[in-house]
Design a protein around this motif. Sequence first.
Motif, PDB file in Angstrom:
ATOM      1  N   ARG A 140      29.024 139.531  46.103  1.00  0.00           N
ATOM      2  CA  ARG A 140      28.529 138.984  47.480  1.00  0.00           C
ATOM      3  C   ARG A 140      29.674 138.463  48.375  1.00  0.00           C
ATOM      4  O   ARG A 140      29.397 138.574  49.413  1.00  0.00           O
ATOM      5  CB  ARG A 140      27.530 137.542  47.013  1.00  0.00           C
ATOM      6  N   LEU A 144      29.185 140.356  51.962  1.00  0.00           N
ATOM      7  CA  LEU A 144      28.916 139.359  53.131  1.00  0.00           C
ATOM      8  C   LEU A 144      30.018 138.544  53.659  1.00  0.00           C
ATOM      9  O   LEU A 144      29.631 138.435  54.947  1.00  0.00           O
ATOM     10  CB  LEU A 144      28.014 138.204  52.399  1.00  0.00           C
ATOM     11  N   CYS A 145      31.254 138.802  53.439  1.00  0.00           N
ATOM     12  CA  CYS A 145      32.358 138.001  53.899  1.00  0.00           C
ATOM     13  C   CYS A 145      33.639 139.024  54.152  1.00  0.00           C
ATOM     14  O   CYS A 145      34.180 138.959  55.472  1.00  0.00           O
ATOM     15  CB  CYS A 145      33.002 137.002  52.980  1.00  0.00           C
ATOM     16  N   TYR A 322      27.248 139.670  63.288  1.00  0.00           N
ATOM     17  CA  TYR A 322      27.068 139.184  62.047  1.00  0.00           C
ATOM     18  C   TYR A 322      25.420 139.310  61.560  1.00  0.00           C
ATOM     19  O   TYR A 322      25.117 139.627  60.644  1.00  0.00           O
ATOM     20  CB  TYR A 322      27.586 137.968  61.770  1.00  0.00           C
ATOM     21  N   TYR A 325      24.053 142.536  60.875  1.00  0.00           N
ATOM     22  CA  TYR A 325      24.550 142.941  59.614  1.00  0.00           C
ATOM     23  C   TYR A 325      23.761 142.406  58.630  1.00  0.00           C
ATOM     24  O   TYR A 325      23.184 143.093  57.486  1.00  0.00           O
ATOM     25  CB  TYR A 325      26.034 142.783  59.461  1.00  0.00           C
ATOM     26  N   LEU A 326      23.460 141.001  58.755  1.00  0.00           N
ATOM     27  CA  LEU A 326      22.595 140.540  57.747  1.00  0.00           C
ATOM     28  C   LEU A 326      21.200 140.767  57.872  1.00  0.00           C
ATOM     29  O   LEU A 326      20.532 140.952  56.693  1.00  0.00           O
ATOM     30  CB  LEU A 326      22.514 139.054  58.086  1.00  0.00           C
ATOM     31  N   SER A 327      20.565 140.977  58.840  1.00  0.00           N
ATOM     32  CA  SER A 327      19.210 141.348  59.011  1.00  0.00           C
ATOM     33  C   SER A 327      19.135 142.931  58.427  1.00  0.00           C
ATOM     34  O   SER A 327      18.020 143.196  57.715  1.00  0.00           O
ATOM     35  CB  SER A 327      18.748 141.812  60.613  1.00  0.00           C
ATOM     36  N   GLU A 329      20.925 144.110  55.786  1.00  0.00           N
ATOM     37  CA  GLU A 329      21.035 143.638  54.500  1.00  0.00           C
ATOM     38  C   GLU A 329      19.660 143.289  53.866  1.00  0.00           C
ATOM     39  O   GLU A 329      19.334 143.496  52.971  1.00  0.00           O
ATOM     40  CB  GLU A 329      22.122 142.842  54.153  1.00  0.00           C
ATOM     41  N   MET A 330      19.127 142.456  54.732  1.00  0.00           N
ATOM     42  CA  MET A 330      17.731 141.654  54.143  1.00  0.00           C
ATOM     43  C   MET A 330      16.800 142.737  53.969  1.00  0.00           C
ATOM     44  O   MET A 330      15.813 142.470  52.990  1.00  0.00           O
ATOM     45  CB  MET A 330      17.503 140.701  55.421  1.00  0.00           C
ATOM     46  N   GLY A 335      23.701 148.027  56.455  1.00  0.00           N
ATOM     47  CA  GLY A 335      24.670 147.079  57.149  1.00  0.00           C
ATOM     48  C   GLY A 335      25.651 147.699  58.066  1.00  0.00           C
ATOM     49  O   GLY A 335      26.039 147.182  59.076  1.00  0.00           O
TER      50      GLY A 335
END
Length: 701
Positions: A140, A144-145, A322, A325-327, A329-330, A335
């Motif tokens: 994670r 994510l980071c 960002y 990327y998160l959307s 991955e969701m 991503g």
Amino acid sequence: MPSRKGSRSPASFGKSLPERGLLLLMVLVLLEGSVRPLGAASSPDTSPQENLGNQKVADEGHNVSKKAFPVLSVDYHHIQKPFEISLWVLLASLMKLGFHLIPRLSGIVPESCLLIVVGLLVGGLIKLAGEKVPPVLDSRLFFLCLLPPIILDAGYFLPIRPFMENLGTILMFAVVGTLWNAFFIGGLLYAVCQIQPEKSDLHSLKLLPCLLFGSIISAVDPVAVLAVFEEIHINELLHILVFGESLLNDAVTVVLYHLFEEYAGAGKVTVMDCFLGVISFLVVALGGVVVGAIYGILAAFTSRFTSHTRVIEPLFVFVYSYMAYLSAEMFHLSGIMALIACGAVMRPYVEANISHKSHTTIKYFLKMWSSVSETLIFIFLGVATVDGPHSWNWTFVTVTVILCLVARVIGVVGLTYIINKFRIVKLTTKDQFIVAYGGLRGAIAFSLAFLLNNDDFPMREMFLTAIITVIFFTVFVQGMTIKPLVELLAVKKKQEAKRSINEEIHTQFLDHLLTGIEDICGHYGHHHWKDKLNRFNKKYVKKCLIAGERSKEPQLIAFYHKMEMKQAIELVESGGGVKLPSAVPSTVSMQNIQPKKPPPVKSVERVLPQLPKGREEEIRKILRSNLQRTRQRLRSYNRHTLVADPFEDGFSDLLIKKQKMIELEKKIKEMNNYLTVPAAPPDSPTMCRARLASALLTLIP
């Protein structure tokens, strides 16, 4: 006299030794603070149990004892996580600084190798201290980071022209090459496991886990490629081929990973599953691109209204990227593809709206953020190697390393043989060698293997050990030897100097020339569609995404206003001329400012002014975007459309001329009727004057 080029004087050595010693001392102090046990933090003298007992006794005796006010207290648990994160970032920055202070070392060993060694040393020190190594390279944390800043930096500053010109070759290597590597490595690993004795653990390994392992280890890692290729300064073609492959193979890796992971428990895959896998690949890849493009357009549209709040302009670039990327991955989309699309779409419009200072902030913050993330990834990889559970199997690990090399070479050679049949600039044998040798693996493969479940994959620890071995082999062996091999093979390197304005003009001229040739021949190639896209962009998209009159105003005039205002501000800051108010429009003329008297000219010869790099780059962009305006005033010529368009200006002018000719013919007839000389001979002066008058009338517009 012998050369003393590489020698140092004792004084300089004495000066550098205390600096290195001080740097080493700071690193040891930081390590001591980062590995400090949780219970070793300073705490009050009384434990919680003792305080509870004292409180009960005080309640029973109704005697409340007043304690002295604490002058100094330490609560490490309160700031433990942010403090340790800051220590890791500071350690990574100090290691990067120390690496570049030793030029000899940086010329021999790549930075990524030294950072992995630092991670191994840190993990070893933590182990020797008797403490548990923290799980620093958590999946994670990585996905994510640490990974998004590196991909955003690559996507935002991606060279669009070479990327699009070689998109077909990149897709062949990324899609077909990754599929080939996955099935070749997984299939042969399964065959090797089946010929092992029945008592061996490898004999019980099934086909789907082998194919899953092959899909994880087959993908080229963008972080490792960036770390190594930027140090050897390879030419732009090879760099964009390998790096573009590492970016676009993410969709293939994600689909294969989820497909084999889901069906590993079922034990079989049907034809319908393969068909759904192909559909899933298209959804993952194209879905990621669409999500990134949507967020990129939103970022560009938002930057249109930031003229009064310049401070927050860089924030929109980072936040929208960002969120893209998160959307992605969701919804289990790619991503990486979303970040690449978002950065590439937003950049031309955002840079037209934001200020120069915001552009500088975005540039340096992205470079800093990606550099720190890359450094932390390699250090964490070394720490995780010391801490991680390992299951060493000589046969499995050795065969994996060999198959990775063989599959890469066969895939590159075979695909290049097909690609060269369609390329104008062929890939030579040296180019193929660099592309094959530059297929480095990195932390993405390790993080994907770390996500595997022990219950479904009992060989997970062996997979992790083999993946770490392949990463170390590619980063250390291939990464350290690729630079000498590039110099030995005399491979063309990257040009440090930018192309001149003359080269830019001729490049754009050839583009428009090829577009015109395609129009004449009736062949709609990529130049034709590129020209159509540029026209659509200038006619519709720029009006919506670029603020105010900037989309309508010619860029040469806008650039003149910008440079005019810049020179006026410089004059005021230097103390010459009239002090301007804080908000002066860009239309202020330089004639209203009285500069200081120039110093007397010493030489009679005129000295040409030296253009700064920033101004030359802006002039180059202006010429690049305005060169095609001459052609845009003309309609595209095609052999299938020879009939004149009635709406074109040329046809309307022709109609006007024909109408004037008809009117002139009527006037000539009236003049002939007006002539009173009957039956004049053809050579008479009267007829000559009449013909001369009619000829002159035809010349009147």
